[in-house]
Design a protein around this motif. Structure first.
Motif, short mmCIF file in Angstrom:
data_model
loop_
_atom_site.label_atom_id
_atom_site.label_comp_id
_atom_site.label_asym_id
_atom_site.label_seq_id
_atom_site.Cartn_x
_atom_site.Cartn_y
_atom_site.Cartn_z
N ASP A 170 41.87 147.19 26.42
CA ASP A 170 43.11 147.96 26.49
C ASP A 170 43.61 148.31 25.09
O ASP A 170 44.53 149.11 24.94
CB ASP A 170 44.19 147.15 27.21
N LEU A 171 42.99 147.69 24.07
CA LEU A 171 43.43 147.90 22.70
C LEU A 171 42.31 147.49 21.73
O LEU A 171 41.76 146.40 21.86
CB LEU A 171 44.69 147.07 22.42
N CYS A 196 39.42 156.62 20.56
CA CYS A 196 40.47 156.92 21.54
C CYS A 196 39.90 157.33 22.89
O CYS A 196 40.60 157.29 23.91
CB CYS A 196 41.40 158.00 21.00
N GLU A 197 38.63 157.73 22.89
CA GLU A 197 37.95 158.06 24.15
C GLU A 197 37.36 156.82 24.80
O GLU A 197 37.02 156.83 25.98
CB GLU A 197 36.86 159.09 23.89
N ILE A 198 37.25 155.74 24.02
CA ILE A 198 36.68 154.49 24.52
C ILE A 198 37.76 153.57 25.09
O ILE A 198 37.58 152.96 26.14
CB ILE A 198 35.92 153.76 23.38
N SER A 199 38.88 153.47 24.36
CA SER A 199 39.97 152.57 24.75
C SER A 199 41.29 153.34 24.75
O SER A 199 41.49 154.22 23.92
CB SER A 199 40.04 151.40 23.76
N SER A 211 47.67 153.50 8.36
CA SER A 211 46.93 153.32 9.61
C SER A 211 47.17 154.48 10.58
O SER A 211 48.20 155.14 10.54
CB SER A 211 47.33 152.00 10.28
N ASN A 212 46.15 154.69 11.43
CA ASN A 212 46.26 155.63 12.55
C ASN A 212 46.36 154.81 13.83
O ASN A 212 45.58 153.88 14.04
CB ASN A 212 45.04 156.54 12.63
N ILE A 213 47.33 155.15 14.68
CA ILE A 213 47.57 154.38 15.89
C ILE A 213 47.69 155.28 17.10
O ILE A 213 48.41 156.28 17.08
CB ILE A 213 48.87 153.55 15.74
N ARG A 214 46.95 154.95 18.15
CA ARG A 214 47.15 155.57 19.46
C ARG A 214 47.78 154.50 20.34
O ARG A 214 47.19 153.46 20.57
CB ARG A 214 45.79 156.03 20.04
N TRP A 215 48.98 154.77 20.80
CA TRP A 215 49.69 153.80 21.64
C TRP A 215 50.40 154.51 22.78
O TRP A 215 51.19 155.40 22.55
CB TRP A 215 50.69 152.98 20.81
N ASN A 216 50.07 154.14 24.01
CA ASN A 216 50.68 154.74 25.20
C ASN A 216 50.60 156.26 25.17
O ASN A 216 51.56 156.97 25.49
CB ASN A 216 52.14 154.30 25.34
#
Length: 245
Positions: A170-171, A196-199, A211-216
């Motif tokens: 999930d992360l 981001c395509e994996i998780s 940092s780069n963050i994808r969250w929700n």
């Protein structure tokens, strides 16, 4: 283990700082220091280092599931830090290398909101089995899974083992070099998109570039700030603990 004992003896007169560690342990300690409730699973030796480790976790309020073996010393990592903040590490896994699926505490995972897995565990077959078992328990009990890639040598040598967890996570936590090594991409941007395509959630650190963050479903770029560098040991681990908190 013999070489580690020799090195410890050789440097016994140098100023020493002793603290409980391990990649995921550092993260759990950071999370707990901020006020989080956590538990940790490992294997220790029945010696002074093992006693120190278990005592410190008790003082930190972290629930520790860690048998102390008579047959093997506690794993240690000696870190030499020079005045210019560079470091050299020498690790002897010792008892930690015996961590296996039989050491997984089902109840701790069932009670947890998150299970945090370190990539270093994939360097030992028994550790890999333990990770897979913990992943199955988490998935069966709606416990979310976070994984850190830990090191480029993990993504290079143990990618197939890591892949099973990454694709069921999930992360994901990783740095820029681990991200590019894992995805095979040549730029940080393309590696980030691939992850981001994996998780569904990704935290990619870039040292002095933030940092780069994808969250929700939201993409964020967080800048770094200037700091007087003293010792970078566990920096990424502490970052992960703070983020999880």
């Amino acid at each position: 283990e013999n070489k580690q004992a020799m090195v410890l003896e050789q440097f016994k007169d140098f100023r020493q700082v002793r603290c409980s560690g391990g990649s995921a342990a550092n993260t759990v300690i950071a999370f707990s220091a901020l006020g989080g409730k956590s538990a940790y699973m490992t294997v220790l030796g029945k010696d002074s280092f093992g006693d120190f480790y278990s005592d410190e976790f008790r003082e930190l309020g972290i629930e520790l599931a860690a048998p102390q073996l008579e047959s093997s010393p506690t794993g240690t990592c000696i870190i030499f830090i020079t005045p210019d903040s560079e470091r050299t590490m020498h690790t002897a896994l010792a008892a930690t290398a015996q961590f296996g699926s039989h050491n997984i505490n089902d109840e701790l995972i069932k009670r947890s909101e998150w299970l945090y897995i370190e990539g270093y565990k994939f360097s030992e077959p028994s550790g890999t089995e333990a990770v897979y078992k913990s992943l199955d328990i988490a998935k069966a009990n709606n416990t979310k899974v976070a994984v850190t890639f830990s090191d480029v040598f993990i993504t290079n040598i143990f990618k197939d083992n890591l892949k099973k967890v990454a694709e069921n996570s999930d992360l994901i936590f990783c740095n820029e070099f681990e991200a590019m090594a894992y995805t095979g991409k040549e730029t940080i941007e393309s590696a980030y998109k691939a992850l981001c395509e994996i998780s569904p959630n990704v935290v990619l650190t870039k040292g002095p570039r933030g940092s780069n963050i994808r969250w929700n479903g939201e993409d964020l770029e967080v800048q770094a700030y200037e700091a007087a560098l003293k010792d970078t040991t566990g920096a990424g681990d502490m970052f992960a603990g703070a983020f999880l908190y």
